[in-house]
Scaffold this motif. Structure first.
Motif, short mmCIF file in Angstrom:
data_model
loop_
_atom_site.label_atom_id
_atom_site.label_comp_id
_atom_site.label_asym_id
_atom_site.label_seq_id
_atom_site.Cartn_x
_atom_site.Cartn_y
_atom_site.Cartn_z
N ARG A 95 0.80 -1.22 0.00
CA ARG A 95 0.00 0.00 0.00
C ARG A 95 0.84 1.28 0.00
N VAL A 96 2.09 1.19 0.32
CA VAL A 96 2.92 2.40 0.45
C VAL A 96 3.00 3.13 -0.89
N GLN A 97 2.83 4.45 -0.83
CA GLN A 97 2.85 5.28 -2.03
C GLN A 97 4.06 6.21 -2.07
N VAL A 98 4.57 6.62 -0.91
CA VAL A 98 5.72 7.53 -0.85
C VAL A 98 6.73 6.98 0.13
N ILE A 99 7.97 6.79 -0.37
CA ILE A 99 9.10 6.45 0.49
C ILE A 99 10.16 7.53 0.27
N SER A 100 10.32 8.40 1.25
CA SER A 100 11.28 9.50 1.13
C SER A 100 12.28 9.42 2.28
N LEU A 101 13.48 8.95 1.96
CA LEU A 101 14.53 8.74 2.96
C LEU A 101 15.78 9.56 2.63
N ALA A 102 15.62 10.57 1.82
CA ALA A 102 16.77 11.34 1.30
C ALA A 102 17.49 12.10 2.40
N PHE A 103 18.75 12.43 2.10
CA PHE A 103 19.59 13.25 2.98
C PHE A 103 19.69 12.65 4.39
N ASN A 104 20.12 11.39 4.42
CA ASN A 104 20.45 10.72 5.66
C ASN A 104 21.82 10.08 5.50
N GLU A 105 22.12 9.12 6.34
CA GLU A 105 23.42 8.43 6.28
C GLU A 105 23.21 6.93 6.12
N LEU A 106 22.18 6.57 5.36
CA LEU A 106 21.85 5.16 5.16
C LEU A 106 22.89 4.49 4.26
N SER A 107 23.13 3.22 4.50
CA SER A 107 24.15 2.49 3.75
C SER A 107 23.65 1.09 3.45
N GLY A 108 24.54 0.29 2.88
CA GLY A 108 24.16 -1.06 2.52
C GLY A 108 23.38 -1.10 1.22
N GLU A 109 22.99 -2.30 0.82
CA GLU A 109 22.24 -2.45 -0.42
C GLU A 109 20.84 -1.87 -0.27
N MET A 110 20.36 -1.28 -1.34
CA MET A 110 19.05 -0.63 -1.28
C MET A 110 17.94 -1.62 -0.95
N TRP A 111 17.99 -2.77 -1.58
CA TRP A 111 16.97 -3.77 -1.32
C TRP A 111 17.53 -5.15 -1.64
N ARG A 112 17.05 -6.12 -0.86
CA ARG A 112 17.44 -7.52 -1.07
C ARG A 112 16.16 -8.34 -1.06
N GLY A 113 16.13 -9.32 -1.90
CA GLY A 113 14.94 -10.15 -1.96
C GLY A 113 13.89 -9.54 -2.87
N PRO A 114 12.66 -10.03 -2.79
CA PRO A 114 11.60 -9.57 -3.71
C PRO A 114 11.29 -8.09 -3.49
N TRP A 115 10.88 -7.44 -4.58
CA TRP A 115 10.60 -5.99 -4.58
C TRP A 115 9.20 -5.82 -5.12
N TYR A 116 8.24 -5.58 -4.19
CA TYR A 116 6.85 -5.52 -4.61
C TYR A 116 6.16 -4.35 -3.91
N VAL A 117 6.07 -3.24 -4.61
CA VAL A 117 5.41 -2.04 -4.08
C VAL A 117 4.50 -1.51 -5.19
N PRO A 118 3.40 -2.17 -5.48
CA PRO A 118 2.58 -1.85 -6.66
C PRO A 118 1.96 -0.46 -6.61
N GLU A 119 1.82 0.16 -5.42
CA GLU A 119 1.19 1.47 -5.31
C GLU A 119 2.21 2.62 -5.21
N LEU A 120 3.50 2.29 -5.24
CA LEU A 120 4.54 3.30 -5.00
C LEU A 120 4.54 4.37 -6.09
N ARG A 121 4.43 5.63 -5.66
CA ARG A 121 4.49 6.77 -6.59
C ARG A 121 5.83 7.50 -6.51
N VAL A 122 6.35 7.63 -5.28
CA VAL A 122 7.57 8.41 -5.06
C VAL A 122 8.58 7.57 -4.29
#
Length: 534
Positions: A95-122
């Motif tokens: 159900r998530v539509q917006v994921i905004s994590l910019a301008f932080n200090e996050l590291s590691g791989e962006m995603w691992r495993g299945p990638w299923y966000v059918p409603e994602l806009r941003v």
């Protein structure tokens, strides 16, 4: 806990609750200088739809449970100090539509495993330290409108599946470590408005799919990659294009003859490539063009007078092509909006148009160095009252330096050395220095290697203290060094060598405390260099 939330719902505008049941559905706490970590207990707010904690000072990781919140639509925690990896659960939320994590200090791989966000806009992950690749499954997010990963360390190819993102408007991946080619399918997305892939290691040619392309793309930037091949001839199908950045690549071939059909183009940057051929006359048809940078290529032939039709042009550079020939069209000097003009390091000949400056009220930079220009410096140049840099070095200019350069009150760089400029007939003093006293912002004064056959006036001592470099070597200067030379307190380099100066070296030279280079050899001077500059 329920009573506490009820009180919050009644008293706070930034915490929104569902009527009657007093469930928290939105938690908006931006710009409050909040600190600490994001509590894992937030995941217990099962009705939460919006989580906005942007522009605070949260640190630590993003709780894994947030990705499993069943009603979450928006998570915005940009501009904090969050670290660690992104929970994979975020990319499995249906159900998530917006994921905004910019301008932080996050590291590691962006995603691992299945990638299923059918409603994602941003998806905004810019300016972190994320690694990994963009998975082909990104093509499943068919409602994506804004996809930004700039300023990370993402590697691998751009998957061709991005062509499935039929609602995509912004595709921003600059400043990563991407390789491979740019998928041609990207340009089939009619909703696409802006693409920025600069500062990567992308290679191969820039290709658009054959056939008719319906495009609303207004911004395309792929500078500083390893793109090769020619500019595609069907680039004119990008009819809405306003900004085109292709600089610092390995692009070859000619500029398309029909480039003028990009009728909305405002900025065109193609410097530092391997472009050859001549300048297309059709460029003159782009009446919207404001910035045209084509230096450091292999362009040959003459400058077409049609460029003089670019009535909105502000900056124009074809410097360092080496093989541009012929005269500079006079029409270019009639573009009143022009601020920056650079044709340096070519083989241009003839005279600078005598109207130069007359119709250039906004000109700040005139750089025509290292050509084969002849004739006099046009007197009208002093009408360009905003001029900051005048560089005519290494040409065959004759006549005198205008004695009214003091009208150029914004002048910072006057570079006229290595020409055939002379003193005024019947004069012995170099009178142009008297006028330069009014140029109080002057930094570089280079007039050496000209056959002046004159003496330095005492007004030298009244020149601006902002001057850092004063070069008049090899100019057949005789007489004395004016005592007032020590008033030029900002001097870093003073070059009077290879002249016919005589007398003693003024003690005032010792007042030049910032001087790093003093060149007086090959003269007839007596005495020693003052101790401070020995």
């Amino acid at each position: 806990m329920l009573v506490y939330l009820q009180d919050l719902c009644k008293s706070r505008n930034d915490i929104h609750c569902a009527a009657a049941i007093f469930r928290v559905v939105a938690l908006a706490l931006p710009n409050l200088q909040l600190q600490g970590t994001i509590s894992t207990s937030l995941a217990n707010l099962s009705f939460l739809s919006v989580l906005n904690l942007q522009n605070n000072s949260f640190h630590g990781g993003i709780p894994y449970g947030i990705g499993h919140m069943p009603r979450l639509r928006v998570i915005d925690v940009k501009n904090n100090q969050l670290n660690g990896s992104i929970p994979t659960s975020l990319f499995q939320n249906r159900r998530v539509q917006v994921i905004s994590l910019a301008f932080n200090e996050l590291s590691g791989e962006m995603w691992r495993g299945p990638w299923y966000v059918p409603e994602l806009r941003v998806l905004n992950l810019r300016n972190n330290s994320l690694t990994g690749i963009i998975p082909p499954s990104v093509g499943n997010a068919t409602k994506m409108m804004n996809f930004s990963l700039s300023g990370n360390r993402v590697s691998g190819n751009i998957p061709k599946e991005v062509g499935n993102l039929s609602q995509l408007a912004f595709f921003i991946l600059f400043n990563n470590q991407l390789t491979g080619s740019i998928p041609a399918t990207l340009f089939n997305i009619s909703s696409l408005l802006a693409v920025s892939l600069s500062l990567n290691s992308l290679s191969g040619p820039l290709l658009l799919d054959e056939g008719n392309i319906v495009s609303n793309l207004y911004f395309l930037s792929i500078y500083q990659n390893q793109i090769s091949g020619c500019i595609p001839s069907n680039i004119c199908q990008l009819t809405e294009l306003q900004v085109l950045f292709l600089s610092f690549n390995n692009i070859t071939g000619d500029l398309p003859r029909n480039i003028g059909c990009l009728s909305n183009l405002q900025e065109f940057y193609i410097r530092h490539n391997l472009i050859k051929g001549t300048i297309p006359t059709s460029l003159g048809n782009i009446s919207t063009l404001q910035y045209l940078y084509c230096q450091n290529n292999r362009i040959v032939g003459q400058i077409p007078p049609e460029l003089g039709k670019l009535s909105n042009l502000r900056e124009l550079s074809f410097a360092n092509n080496s093989n541009l020939i012929g005269q500079i069209p006079e029409a270019i000097f009639n573009i009143s909006s022009l601020e920056f003009l650079d044709f340096s390091n070519n083989n241009l000949s003839g005279r600078i148009p005598t109207t130069a400056g007359l119709h250039l009220p906004n000109l700040k930079v005139l750089h025509l160095a290292v050509n084969q220009l002849e004739g006099e410096i046009p007197l009208f140049i002093t009408n360009a009252s905003k001029l900051e840099l005048l560089s005519l070095i290494d040409n065959f200019l004759t006549g005198t330096i205008p004695t009214n350069l003091g009208n150029l009150r914004e002048l910072r760089y006057l570079i006229l050395n290595d020409n055939q400029l002379t003193n005024e007939p019947g004069e012995y003093e170099l009178r142009f220095f008297n006028s330069l006293v009014d140029c109080r912002m002057l930094k570089y004064l280079q007039v050496g290697s000209n056959p002046f056959y004159g003496i330095l006036p005492n007004s030298i001592g009244n020149l601006s203290s902002t001057i850092q470099k004063f070069h008049i070597a090899g100019a057949h200067i005789s007489g004395l060094i004016p005592i007032g030379i020590g008033n030029m307190s900002g001097l870093l380099m003073l070059s009077f060598e290879a002249n016919e100066l005589r007398g003693s070296i003024p003690s005032d030279v010792g007042k030049l405390k910032q001087l790093q280079g003093l060149y007086l050899h090959n003269n007839k001077l007596q005495g020693h260099i003052p101790e401070a500059n020995a």
